[in-house]
Write an enzyme that holds these catalytic residues in place. Structure first.
Site, PDB file in Angstrom:
ATOM      1  N   CYS A  33       0.824  -1.217   0.000  1.00  0.00           N
ATOM      2  CA  CYS A  33       0.000   0.000   0.000  1.00  0.00           C
ATOM      3  C   CYS A  33       0.853   1.260   0.000  1.00  0.00           C
ATOM      4  O   CYS A  33       0.354   2.347  -0.230  1.00  0.00           O
ATOM      5  CB  CYS A  33      -0.933   0.006   1.213  1.00  0.00           C
ATOM      6  SG  CYS A  33      -0.036  -0.009   2.759  1.00  0.00           S
ATOM      7  N   CYS A 102      -2.082  -3.688   8.632  1.00  0.00           N
ATOM      8  CA  CYS A 102      -1.758  -2.324   9.054  1.00  0.00           C
ATOM      9  C   CYS A 102      -1.221  -2.335  10.483  1.00  0.00           C
ATOM     10  O   CYS A 102      -0.337  -1.544  10.822  1.00  0.00           O
ATOM     11  CB  CYS A 102      -2.986  -1.432   8.967  1.00  0.00           C
ATOM     12  SG  CYS A 102      -3.915  -1.641   7.438  1.00  0.00           S
TER      13      CYS A 102
HETATM   14 FE1  FES Z   1      -1.444   0.419   4.249  1.00  0.00          FE
HETATM   15 FE2  FES Z   1      -3.199   0.171   6.123  1.00  0.00          FE
HETATM   16  S1  FES Z   1      -3.555   0.070   4.012  1.00  0.00           S
HETATM   17  S2  FES Z   1      -1.080   0.313   6.338  1.00  0.00           S
END
Ligand code: FES
Length: 145
Positions: A33, A102
């Site tokens: 991400c 996360c």
């Molecule tokens: Fe990247 Fe939560 S989506 S840390």
């Protein structure tokens, strides 16, 4: 979908910022991400007396860092080392399964800051040296340094 605690720590995160002369700093990133988390520690006589974080990331990452910093403040280095992302997620009354990674960021950033602390002080903290951190942001750090 998010618990009240997640919303609370996301909208009103604790311990945001940085420590000017930290005893340990840890930064990790999630390759998928692109989110980045940085943790600063102040350690006195093996106790974490202060901790701050900066997170460039999603709400769950911010809530996880906020909760994780609260959980290790005032704890010993060994206790902080034992903090798992699962415990952080539980303290937040759960995270959606797709958001569990996360909270992993928070656990790893703390471990990395502890490794930094140990290295700077020539300390051999049992269980710390053999921790493998899945860090996809090594190249990022090199640029920064
Ligand atoms: Fe990247 Fe939560 S989506 S840390």
């Amino acid at each position: 979908m998010y618990s009240q605690k997640v919303m609370d720590h996301f909208t009103n995160p604790r311990n945001v910022g940085e420590i000017e002369t930290p005893d340990g700093v840890g930064e990790v990133g999630n390759a998928k991400c692109g989110d980045i988390m940085k943790i600063y520690l102040k350690v006195e006589e093996n106790v974490i007396t202060d901790v701050k974080f900066k997170t460039y990331g999603c709400g769950s990452a911010i809530a996880s860092s906020s909760m994780a910093t609260e959980m290790i403040k005032g704890k010993t280095v060994e206790e902080a080392l034992n903090l798992t992302n699962k415990a952080v997620a539980e303290a937040l009354d759960g995270l959606p399964p797709v958001k569990m990674h996360c909270s992993v960021l928070a656990e790893q950033a703390i471990k990395k800051a502890l490794q930094d602390y140990a290295r700077k002080n020539n300390l051999d903290i049992p269980g710390l040296t053999d921790i493998e951190i899945d860090d996809d942001h090594d190249h990022h750090e090199e640029i920064e340094d």
